[in-house]
Scaffold this motif. Structure first.
Motif, PDB file in Angstrom:
ATOM      1  N   GLU A  20       0.849  -1.192   0.000  1.00 51.88           N
ATOM      2  CA  GLU A  20       0.000   0.000   0.000  1.00 51.88           C
ATOM      3  C   GLU A  20       0.879   1.235   0.000  1.00 51.88           C
ATOM      4  OE1 GLU A  20      -2.320  -0.230   3.539  1.00 51.88           O
ATOM      5  OE2 GLU A  20      -3.192  -2.149   3.014  1.00 51.88           O
ATOM      6  N   VAL A  21       0.435   2.267  -0.721  1.00 49.54           N
ATOM      7  CA  VAL A  21       1.140   3.543  -0.753  1.00 49.54           C
ATOM      8  C   VAL A  21       0.141   4.655  -0.459  1.00 49.54           C
ATOM      9  CG1 VAL A  21       2.428   5.172  -2.180  1.00 49.54           C
ATOM     10  CG2 VAL A  21       2.834   2.741  -2.423  1.00 49.54           C
ATOM     11  N   GLU A  22       0.470   5.462   0.530  1.00 52.08           N
ATOM     12  CA  GLU A  22      -0.299   6.677   0.824  1.00 52.08           C
ATOM     13  C   GLU A  22       0.602   7.860   0.523  1.00 52.08           C
ATOM     14  OE1 GLU A  22      -1.987   6.919   4.750  1.00 52.08           O
ATOM     15  OE2 GLU A  22      -2.235   4.741   4.811  1.00 52.08           O
ATOM     16  N   HIS A  23       0.071   8.852  -0.171  1.00 56.67           N
ATOM     17  CA  HIS A  23       0.853  10.064  -0.411  1.00 56.67           C
ATOM     18  C   HIS A  23      -0.053  11.274  -0.370  1.00 56.67           C
ATOM     19  CE1 HIS A  23      -0.600   9.437  -4.525  1.00 56.67           C
ATOM     20  NE2 HIS A  23       0.019   8.264  -4.526  1.00 56.67           N
ATOM     21  N   SER A  24       0.506  12.373   0.113  1.00 59.33           N
ATOM     22  CA  SER A  24      -0.226  13.621   0.253  1.00 59.33           C
ATOM     23  C   SER A  24       0.498  14.717  -0.519  1.00 59.33           C
ATOM     24  CB  SER A  24      -0.317  14.019   1.730  1.00 59.33           C
ATOM     25  OG  SER A  24      -0.794  15.336   1.849  1.00 59.33           O
ATOM     26  N   THR A  25      -0.221  15.422  -1.379  1.00 57.73           N
ATOM     27  CA  THR A  25       0.397  16.527  -2.102  1.00 57.73           C
ATOM     28  C   THR A  25       0.525  17.753  -1.210  1.00 57.73           C
ATOM     29  OG1 THR A  25      -1.762  17.126  -3.007  1.00 57.73           O
ATOM     30  CG2 THR A  25      -0.341  15.778  -4.378  1.00 57.73           C
ATOM     31  N   MET A  26      -0.278  17.847  -0.172  1.00 55.77           N
ATOM     32  CA  MET A  26      -0.196  19.000   0.750  1.00 55.77           C
ATOM     33  C   MET A  26       1.081  18.954   1.579  1.00 55.77           C
ATOM     34  SD  MET A  26      -2.743  21.094   0.560  1.00 55.77           S
ATOM     35  CE  MET A  26      -3.428  21.730   2.068  1.00 55.77           C
ATOM     36  N   ALA A  67       2.115  14.902 -10.397  1.00 56.10           N
ATOM     37  CA  ALA A  67       1.397  14.882 -11.673  1.00 56.10           C
ATOM     38  C   ALA A  67       0.513  16.124 -11.752  1.00 56.10           C
ATOM     39  CB  ALA A  67       0.550  13.623 -11.783  1.00 56.10           C
ATOM     40  N   TYR A  68       0.073  16.452 -12.932  1.00 56.42           N
ATOM     41  CA  TYR A  68      -0.856  17.558 -13.160  1.00 56.42           C
ATOM     42  C   TYR A  68      -0.341  18.862 -12.548  1.00 56.42           C
ATOM     43  CZ  TYR A  68      -3.703  13.506 -14.147  1.00 56.42           C
ATOM     44  OH  TYR A  68      -4.153  12.311 -14.620  1.00 56.42           O
ATOM     45  N   GLY A  69       0.925  19.167 -12.815  1.00 54.08           N
ATOM     46  CA  GLY A  69       1.503  20.425 -12.353  1.00 54.08           C
ATOM     47  C   GLY A  69       1.668  20.509 -10.849  1.00 54.08           C
ATOM     48  N   GLY A  70       1.782  19.379 -10.168  1.00 56.34           N
ATOM     49  CA  GLY A  70       1.974  19.374  -8.724  1.00 56.34           C
ATOM     50  C   GLY A  70       0.691  19.333  -7.921  1.00 56.34           C
ATOM     51  N   PHE A  71      -0.458  19.260  -8.584  1.00 59.72           N
ATOM     52  CA  PHE A  71      -1.746  19.218  -7.886  1.00 59.72           C
ATOM     53  C   PHE A  71      -2.148  17.809  -7.465  1.00 59.72           C
ATOM     54  CE2 PHE A  71      -2.042  23.196 -10.279  1.00 59.72           C
ATOM     55  CZ  PHE A  71      -2.320  24.052  -9.233  1.00 59.72           C
ATOM     56  N   ALA A  72      -1.416  16.823  -7.921  1.00 58.76           N
ATOM     57  CA  ALA A  72      -1.698  15.433  -7.578  1.00 58.76           C
ATOM     58  C   ALA A  72      -0.384  14.662  -7.604  1.00 58.76           C
ATOM     59  CB  ALA A  72      -2.691  14.823  -8.567  1.00 58.76           C
ATOM     60  N   ALA A  73      -0.440  13.444  -7.132  1.00 61.51           N
ATOM     61  CA  ALA A  73       0.726  12.556  -7.187  1.00 61.51           C
ATOM     62  C   ALA A  73       0.263  11.204  -7.685  1.00 61.51           C
ATOM     63  CB  ALA A  73       1.371  12.429  -5.814  1.00 61.51           C
ATOM     64  N   ARG A  74       1.178  10.484  -8.322  1.00 59.71           N
ATOM     65  CA  ARG A  74       0.859   9.134  -8.778  1.00 59.71           C
ATOM     66  C   ARG A  74       1.985   8.207  -8.351  1.00 59.71           C
ATOM     67  NH1 ARG A  74       0.859  11.181 -14.617  1.00 59.71           N
ATOM     68  NH2 ARG A  74       3.030  11.759 -14.865  1.00 59.71           N
ATOM     69  N   SER A  75       1.630   6.960  -8.158  1.00 57.05           N
ATOM     70  CA  SER A  75       2.617   5.984  -7.701  1.00 57.05           C
ATOM     71  C   SER A  75       2.584   4.747  -8.587  1.00 57.05           C
ATOM     72  CB  SER A  75       2.360   5.607  -6.240  1.00 57.05           C
ATOM     73  OG  SER A  75       1.040   5.175  -6.048  1.00 57.05           O
ATOM     74  N   ALA A  76       3.735   4.062  -8.645  1.00 55.20           N
ATOM     75  CA  ALA A  76       3.859   2.850  -9.440  1.00 55.20           C
ATOM     76  C   ALA A  76       4.708   1.846  -8.662  1.00 55.20           C
ATOM     77  CB  ALA A  76       4.519   3.147 -10.783  1.00 55.20           C
ATOM     78  N   LEU A  77       4.465   0.568  -8.904  1.00 57.21           N
ATOM     79  CA  LEU A  77       5.214  -0.509  -8.266  1.00 57.21           C
ATOM     80  C   LEU A  77       5.894  -1.350  -9.330  1.00 57.21           C
ATOM     81  CD1 LEU A  77       5.921  -2.325  -5.767  1.00 57.21           C
ATOM     82  CD2 LEU A  77       3.847  -3.606  -6.332  1.00 57.21           C
ATOM     83  N   HIS A  78       7.173  -1.649  -9.094  1.00 56.67           N
ATOM     84  CA  HIS A  78       7.929  -2.579  -9.930  1.00 56.67           C
ATOM     85  C   HIS A  78       8.475  -3.659  -9.009  1.00 56.67           C
ATOM     86  CE1 HIS A  78       7.806   0.898 -12.599  1.00 56.67           C
ATOM     87  NE2 HIS A  78       8.021   0.039 -13.584  1.00 56.67           N
TER      88      HIS A  78
END
Length: 89
Positions: A20-26, A67-78
């Motif tokens: 699980e990944v939790e991230h906050s742009t704030m 993502a989206y100019g810093g208004f959101a974040a996205r995550s990926a798993l490898h």
């Protein structure tokens, strides 16, 4: 399942694991959990953060980026260099 931003269920050597990944742009805070246990906590200071941790005898890498100019974040798993598709809620 928690209120994480992204959740993956992977089968590693015959055992299922939840990542699980939790991230906050704030705040920029990122929390990565493996089977509910915190594996890493970081802050997203620049455009991208990479965190690696073991899953059995394999290596998992979580990448979080703005993502989206810093208004959101996205995550990926490898897992061992291969992309893993997240579960859909």
């Amino acid at each position: 399942m928690s209120e994480a931003n992204n959740v993956w269920r992977v089968d590693v050597d015959g055992e299922q694991h939840d990542i699980e990944v939790e991230h906050s742009t704030m705040t920029g805070k990122i929390v990565v959990r493996l089977d509910g246990q915190v594996m890493d906590e970081e802050r997203l200071w620049f455009s991208k953060e990479k965190m690696e941790f073991p899953v059995g005898a394999h290596t998992a890498r979580v990448t979080v980026e703005y993502a989206y100019g810093g208004f959101a974040a996205r995550s990926a798993l490898h897992l061992d260099g291969r992309y893993v598709e997240p579960l859909r809620k």
